[in-house]
Scaffold this motif. Structure first.
Motif, mmCIF file in Angstrom:
data_model
loop_
_atom_site.group_PDB
_atom_site.id
_atom_site.type_symbol
_atom_site.label_atom_id
_atom_site.label_comp_id
_atom_site.label_asym_id
_atom_site.label_seq_id
_atom_site.Cartn_x
_atom_site.Cartn_y
_atom_site.Cartn_z
ATOM 1 N N LEU A 29 -14.646 12.039 7.539
ATOM 2 C CA LEU A 29 -15.181 12.638 6.323
ATOM 3 C C LEU A 29 -14.444 13.939 6.040
ATOM 4 N N PRO A 30 -14.060 14.168 4.790
ATOM 5 C CA PRO A 30 -13.460 15.460 4.459
ATOM 6 C C PRO A 30 -14.508 16.570 4.512
ATOM 7 N N ARG A 31 -14.055 17.796 4.457
ATOM 8 C CA ARG A 31 -14.979 18.943 4.579
ATOM 9 C C ARG A 31 -16.035 18.971 3.490
ATOM 10 N N HIS A 32 -15.735 18.452 2.313
ATOM 11 C CA HIS A 32 -16.682 18.533 1.199
ATOM 12 C C HIS A 32 -17.664 17.358 1.136
ATOM 13 N N VAL A 33 -17.619 16.449 2.124
ATOM 14 C CA VAL A 33 -18.520 15.293 2.159
ATOM 15 C C VAL A 33 -19.298 15.330 3.469
ATOM 16 N N ARG A 34 -20.586 14.997 3.378
ATOM 17 C CA ARG A 34 -21.432 15.034 4.564
ATOM 18 C C ARG A 34 -22.277 13.770 4.637
ATOM 19 N N LEU A 35 -22.424 13.227 5.834
ATOM 20 C CA LEU A 35 -23.311 12.090 6.079
ATOM 21 C C LEU A 35 -24.658 12.642 6.510
ATOM 22 N N ALA A 36 -25.721 12.177 5.852
ATOM 23 C CA ALA A 36 -27.065 12.659 6.160
ATOM 24 C C ALA A 36 -28.042 11.492 6.106
ATOM 25 N N PHE A 37 -29.274 11.757 6.527
ATOM 26 C CA PHE A 37 -30.332 10.756 6.446
ATOM 27 C C PHE A 37 -31.358 11.239 5.438
ATOM 28 N N CYS A 38 -31.677 10.385 4.466
ATOM 29 C CA CYS A 38 -32.674 10.713 3.450
ATOM 30 C C CYS A 38 -34.016 10.140 3.897
ATOM 31 N N ARG A 39 -34.971 11.000 4.180
ATOM 32 C CA ARG A 39 -36.282 10.536 4.646
ATOM 33 C C ARG A 39 -37.029 9.759 3.559
ATOM 34 N N THR A 40 -36.869 10.181 2.314
ATOM 35 C CA THR A 40 -37.551 9.515 1.211
ATOM 36 C C THR A 40 -37.077 8.076 1.053
ATOM 37 N N ARG A 41 -35.780 7.894 1.083
ATOM 38 C CA ARG A 41 -35.197 6.555 0.910
ATOM 39 C C ARG A 41 -35.124 5.774 2.221
ATOM 40 N N ARG A 42 -35.261 6.499 3.332
ATOM 41 C CA ARG A 42 -35.143 5.911 4.666
ATOM 42 C C ARG A 42 -33.782 5.228 4.858
ATOM 43 N N ARG A 43 -32.757 5.906 4.378
ATOM 44 C CA ARG A 43 -31.387 5.398 4.481
ATOM 45 C C ARG A 43 -30.430 6.564 4.668
ATOM 46 N N ARG A 44 -29.251 6.223 5.183
ATOM 47 C CA ARG A 44 -28.187 7.212 5.265
ATOM 48 C C ARG A 44 -27.602 7.411 3.869
ATOM 49 N N ILE A 45 -27.168 8.633 3.623
ATOM 50 C CA ILE A 45 -26.561 8.962 2.339
ATOM 51 C C ILE A 45 -25.289 9.776 2.584
ATOM 52 N N LEU A 46 -24.382 9.672 1.645
ATOM 53 C CA LEU A 46 -23.210 10.542 1.625
ATOM 54 C C LEU A 46 -23.476 11.619 0.600
ATOM 55 N N LEU A 47 -23.324 12.860 1.001
ATOM 56 C CA LEU A 47 -23.496 13.985 0.089
ATOM 57 C C LEU A 47 -22.119 14.503 -0.285
ATOM 58 N N HIS A 48 -21.840 14.447 -1.556
ATOM 59 C CA HIS A 48 -20.568 14.876 -2.131
ATOM 60 C C HIS A 48 -20.956 15.837 -3.243
ATOM 61 N N PRO A 49 -20.175 16.868 -3.525
ATOM 62 C CA PRO A 49 -20.589 17.788 -4.585
ATOM 63 C C PRO A 49 -21.000 17.033 -5.857
ATOM 64 N N GLU A 50 -22.221 17.263 -6.277
ATOM 65 C CA GLU A 50 -22.811 16.675 -7.473
ATOM 66 C C GLU A 50 -23.007 15.169 -7.399
ATOM 67 N N THR A 51 -22.901 14.584 -6.220
ATOM 68 C CA THR A 51 -23.072 13.136 -6.066
ATOM 69 C C THR A 51 -23.819 12.839 -4.775
ATOM 70 N N VAL A 52 -24.734 11.882 -4.853
ATOM 71 C CA VAL A 52 -25.394 11.356 -3.669
ATOM 72 C C VAL A 52 -25.150 9.854 -3.670
ATOM 73 N N VAL A 53 -24.599 9.343 -2.575
ATOM 74 C CA VAL A 53 -24.329 7.918 -2.443
ATOM 75 C C VAL A 53 -25.285 7.362 -1.393
ATOM 76 N N VAL A 54 -26.142 6.424 -1.803
ATOM 77 C CA VAL A 54 -27.093 5.796 -0.894
ATOM 78 C C VAL A 54 -26.378 4.618 -0.238
ATOM 79 N N LEU A 55 -26.340 4.623 1.091
ATOM 80 C CA LEU A 55 -25.625 3.599 1.845
ATOM 81 C C LEU A 55 -26.581 2.529 2.342
#
Length: 109
Positions: A29-55
């Motif tokens: 992952l580049p410095r501006h992208v982060r892998l996180a866990f979304c408790r609401t969706r109960r899924r991993r997400i990619l956090l990118h500036p101004e974008t959330v990608v649900v995986l």
């Protein structure tokens, strides 16, 4: 003259569209992208500036292994050990899409 279809930054990473993923590349992952866990969706997400990608589950498993240490071949092997059927082509296509969107970068192996 047009630039070559693949680009290399000063750190030896490639992120431009058109980059082919090879067996020995080490995605991360580049410095501006982060892998996180979304408790609401109960899924991993990619956090990118101004974008959330649900995986989905398999997408999260692939990105979890993209730490800059594992090669593409090692990622496919690890996923094959975890799950019965892993398509190497699908993993490569997924990684290629993420690189073209600049959500992953490749370090030469």
């Amino acid at each position: 003259m047009d630039p070559p279809p693949t680009g290399t930054t000063q750190t030896g990473t490639r992120t431009r569209p058109g980059v082919e993923v090879s067996d020995f590349d080490r995605p991360r992952l580049p410095r501006h992208v982060r892998l996180a866990f979304c408790r609401t969706r109960r899924r991993r997400i990619l956090l990118h500036p101004e974008t959330v990608v649900v995986l989905n589950g398999s997408g999260g498993a692939v990105i979890e292994l993209c730490d800059g240490r594992h090669t593409v071949t090692e990622i496919v092997t690890e996923l094959g050990a975890r799950y019965q059927a892993v398509s190497e082509d699908e993993v490569r296509q997924f990684l290629t899409q993420l690189v073209s969107r600049r959500w992953l970068e490749l370090t030469d192996g």
